[in-house]
Design a protein around this motif. Structure first.
Motif, PDB file in Angstrom:
ATOM      1  N   THR A 158     -43.750  32.978 -60.706  1.00  0.00           N
ATOM      2  CA  THR A 158     -44.711  31.929 -61.054  1.00  0.00           C
ATOM      3  C   THR A 158     -43.988  30.663 -61.489  1.00  0.00           C
ATOM      4  O   THR A 158     -44.359  29.550 -61.091  1.00  0.00           O
ATOM      5  CB  THR A 158     -45.654  32.415 -62.167  1.00  0.00           C
ATOM      6  N   ALA A 159     -42.937  30.818 -62.282  1.00  0.00           N
ATOM      7  CA  ALA A 159     -42.147  29.662 -62.699  1.00  0.00           C
ATOM      8  C   ALA A 159     -41.431  29.040 -61.510  1.00  0.00           C
ATOM      9  O   ALA A 159     -41.375  27.805 -61.381  1.00  0.00           O
ATOM     10  CB  ALA A 159     -41.138  30.084 -63.768  1.00  0.00           C
ATOM     11  N   TYR A 160     -40.906  29.869 -60.622  1.00  0.00           N
ATOM     12  CA  TYR A 160     -40.209  29.359 -59.435  1.00  0.00           C
ATOM     13  C   TYR A 160     -41.192  28.607 -58.530  1.00  0.00           C
ATOM     14  O   TYR A 160     -40.901  27.522 -58.029  1.00  0.00           O
ATOM     15  CB  TYR A 160     -39.559  30.509 -58.676  1.00  0.00           C
ATOM     16  N   SER A 162     -43.930  27.118 -59.381  1.00  0.00           N
ATOM     17  CA  SER A 162     -44.336  25.858 -60.006  1.00  0.00           C
ATOM     18  C   SER A 162     -43.334  24.746 -59.741  1.00  0.00           C
ATOM     19  O   SER A 162     -43.707  23.571 -59.645  1.00  0.00           O
ATOM     20  CB  SER A 162     -44.520  26.053 -61.513  1.00  0.00           C
ATOM     21  N   ASP A 168     -49.118  23.840 -61.131  1.00  0.00           N
ATOM     22  CA  ASP A 168     -49.018  25.265 -61.415  1.00  0.00           C
ATOM     23  C   ASP A 168     -50.221  25.986 -60.788  1.00  0.00           C
ATOM     24  O   ASP A 168     -51.331  25.450 -60.774  1.00  0.00           O
ATOM     25  CB  ASP A 168     -49.027  25.509 -62.928  1.00  0.00           C
TER      26      ASP A 168
END
Length: 286
Positions: A158-160, A162, A168
């Motif tokens: 999820t961070a990658y 974003s 997001d």
């Protein structure tokens, strides 16, 4: 939210139960939507899908999916072929677009509609080319460092994701990665993802998307892992033309251009790692 016209068109929000109608129209236009896109699309913004109806029968559709407080994405702009040219699409468009509020709105516009989108305030950012062809066989097994993505990877992916997208989208991604029939893989080094990709079945061909990676080598390894088990099947990937390494990867795999769109925006979007985008997630949600 409803809107009516003198033509007795009534525009209301669509539900997931309406998705087969919308995706069926998209398939008839040759857009090759995924067979199971609906749940992930609606997970991101369940109020972002609209249908126009006459006497209860669906005749038009638009989606305006809010990804956050500053960004929305427009897609699924469709009118039943036998009812085009009567203003139904434009009325549905205007009703749906209000859902975005003051957000910048993006879309992937087909060539025939780009002039109309300009008139609505959209400006082109770059071309996206759909490459299609037979999935190559690697014959070397799973590439080094690539493995199936699992529930434990969700936070890191999820961070990658974003970092590779203008907003997001955790709700979308949580569903996209676990949708039945979707195959997700990740490449990692030192416990940190260096890329991930998803393969899913479409109406006409298998679809790769997204394909996000730090480097061309990471993208190549992920693409090889996704296609290894489907060698000989038809596969498609939507590639941002400015990423020359992504274009080269598709061409090296023997894929050929089959379709194009233009990414267009109504205003600025937040900075993201465009060089990591080797394959767009979907043309409907960006």
């Amino acid at each position: 939210m409803t809107s009516a016209t003198p033509h007795d068109l009534v525009v209301t929000r669509a539900t997931l139960d309406d998705w087969p109608v919308i995706s069926g129209w998209a398939a008839a236009e040759g857009w090759n939507p995924g067979l199971s896109d609906g749940p992930a699309f609606f997970a991101q913004d369940p109020e972002g899908f609209f249908l126009g109806r006459i006497d209860g029968e669906p005749v038009s559709a638009v989606s305006v999916v809010n990804h956050g407080p500053d960004y929305a994405f427009l897609g699924c702009y469709l009118v039943r072929p036998d009812l085009r040219g009567r203003g139904y699409g434009l009325t549905t468009w205007k009703t749906a677009l209000a859902h975005a509020g003051n957000r910048t709105v993006g879309l992937d516009g087909v060539v025939a509609q780009q002039a109309n989108y300009r008139q609505s305030g959209f400006r082109p950012a770059y071309r996206t080319i759909r490459f299609t062809g037979t999935a190559p066989g690697t014959g070397t097994g799973t590439p080094l460092g690539v493995r199936p993505a699992g529930p434990a990877d969700l936070a890191a992916l999820t961070a990658y994701d974003s970092a590779c997208h203008p907003a997001d989208r955790p709700r979308f991604l949580a569903t996209w990665l676990r949708t039945p029939g979707h195959r997700a893989v990740v490449r990692a080094e030192g416990g940190r993802p260096t890329g991930y990709g998803v393969l899913r079945p479409g109406h006409d061909t298998l679809r790769v998307g997204p394909l996000f990676a730090d480097t061309a080598d990471d993208a190549r390894a992920l693409f090889a892992a996704l296609t290894a088990e489907v060698a000989g099947s038809e596969v498609a990937i939507d590639v941002p033309e400015p990423n020359t390494a992504a274009v080269a990867l598709a061409e090296e795999a023997g894929l050929r251009p089959s379709f194009e769109t233009a990414r267009m925006y109504t205003g600025p979007v937040r900075a993201y790692a465009r060089e990591r985008v080797f394959g767009v997630t979907t043309l409907e949600l960006g």
